[in-house]
Enzyme design. Structure first.
Site, PDB file in Angstrom:
ATOM      1  N   TYR A 142      30.014  35.156  63.955  1.00 27.94           N
ATOM      2  CA  TYR A 142      30.722  34.494  65.052  1.00 27.94           C
ATOM      3  C   TYR A 142      29.802  34.346  66.261  1.00 27.94           C
ATOM      4  O   TYR A 142      29.712  33.269  66.856  1.00 27.94           O
ATOM      5  CB  TYR A 142      31.959  35.309  65.417  1.00 27.94           C
ATOM      6  N   SER A 181      31.889  31.373  73.986  1.00 25.14           N
ATOM      7  CA  SER A 181      32.401  32.733  73.867  1.00 25.14           C
ATOM      8  C   SER A 181      31.516  33.647  74.690  1.00 25.14           C
ATOM      9  O   SER A 181      30.368  33.302  75.023  1.00 25.14           O
ATOM     10  CB  SER A 181      32.380  33.165  72.392  1.00 25.14           C
TER      11      SER A 181
END
Length: 257
Positions: A158, A145
């Site tokens: 996250y 990510s």
């Protein structure tokens, strides 16, 4: 040169491969000639994507799994080995995110996000990687990510999980390269999917994402396929431990206007 990107006869497993980015990658591998097993928790989604894969003239296998359940991944691996005899390519794409202020973020939610995104990825790598190491060949692609590299507001769990996925990718590359198994990751930028359309089009956060992306647009999930094909194919035979950002320039961005 096209032959080094050819996946004909290869067997690929895409964990989290029935929606969004995972589905696009599963179908892209099938277009390149691979037999593809796209798996997730929902049997109806597994069946749907399997039919789409088979419509491309390659083989698939219907087997639901949950990265929170090691036994389900072991069962999946056994089914793939029985049905195809080997696994050449693994993409770990399952994940979850929840936005909330970190100060009061519930520990149980924190734990579930790390269990899904990080430990779930580890489980896939261990279970399928063992077969690859034994055979002396394999291509593992994890999904990172932008938060692997940058801090994002109110998604600390996250971000922590994806930063750890980046570190895990490098560690496994160091451990398994001598066995013919490469381990790399793709860090997608901001891509439009069914679940984030409102956020991207109607919120200040979406506007900031667009401003921070020098290309001035969001990505299409199909634009990730070529990167996955490169990392999955013989073309990347001397590439391991890398995190390939596909982000429209987001990580390079400073002042854009």
């Amino acid at each position: 040169m096209s032959s080094i990107f050819d996946l004909n006869g290869q067997v690929a497993v895409v964990v989290g491969g029935t929606t969004g980015i995972g589905r696009a990658l599963a179908l892209g591998l099938a277009d390149a000639g691979a037999d593809v097993v796209a798996t997730s928790r929902r049997a109806e989604q597994v069946d749907q994507v399997s039919r789409e894969i088979e419509a491309k003239g390659v083989r698939s296998l219907r087997h639901a799994s949950d990265v929170l359940d090691r036994g389900s991944l072991e069962s999946l691996c056994a089914a793939v080995m029985e049905g195809f005899g080997r696994v050449d390519i693994l993409i770990n794409c399952a994940g979850m995110i929840q936005r909330a202020p970190t100060m009061d973020f519930p520990e149980e939610t924190w734990a579930k996000i790390l269990e899904t995104n990080l430990t779930g990825t580890l489980r896939g790598c261990q279970i399928f990687g063992k077969k690859m190491v034994e055979r002396g060949y394999g291509r593992i692609i994890n999904i990172g990510s932008l938060t692997t590299f940058r801090g994002f507001f109110e998604v600390a769990a996250y971000g922590a999980s994806k930063a750890a996925v980046g570190s895990l990718t490098k560690s496994l590359a160091v451990e398994w390269s001598k066995f013919g198994v490469t381990v790399n990751a793709i860090a997608p930028g901001v891509f439009r999917t069914d679940i984030n359309t409102h956020l991207l089009d109607h919120t200040a956060r979406g506007k900031e994402f667009l401003t921070r992306t020098p290309m001035g647009r969001f990505g299409d999930v199909h634009e990730l396929v070529s990167s996955a094909l490169y990392l999955a194919s013989p073309a990347s035979s001397f590439v391991t431990g890398e995190i390939l950002a596909v982000d429209g320039g987001f990580l390079a961005s400073g002042v854009n206007v």
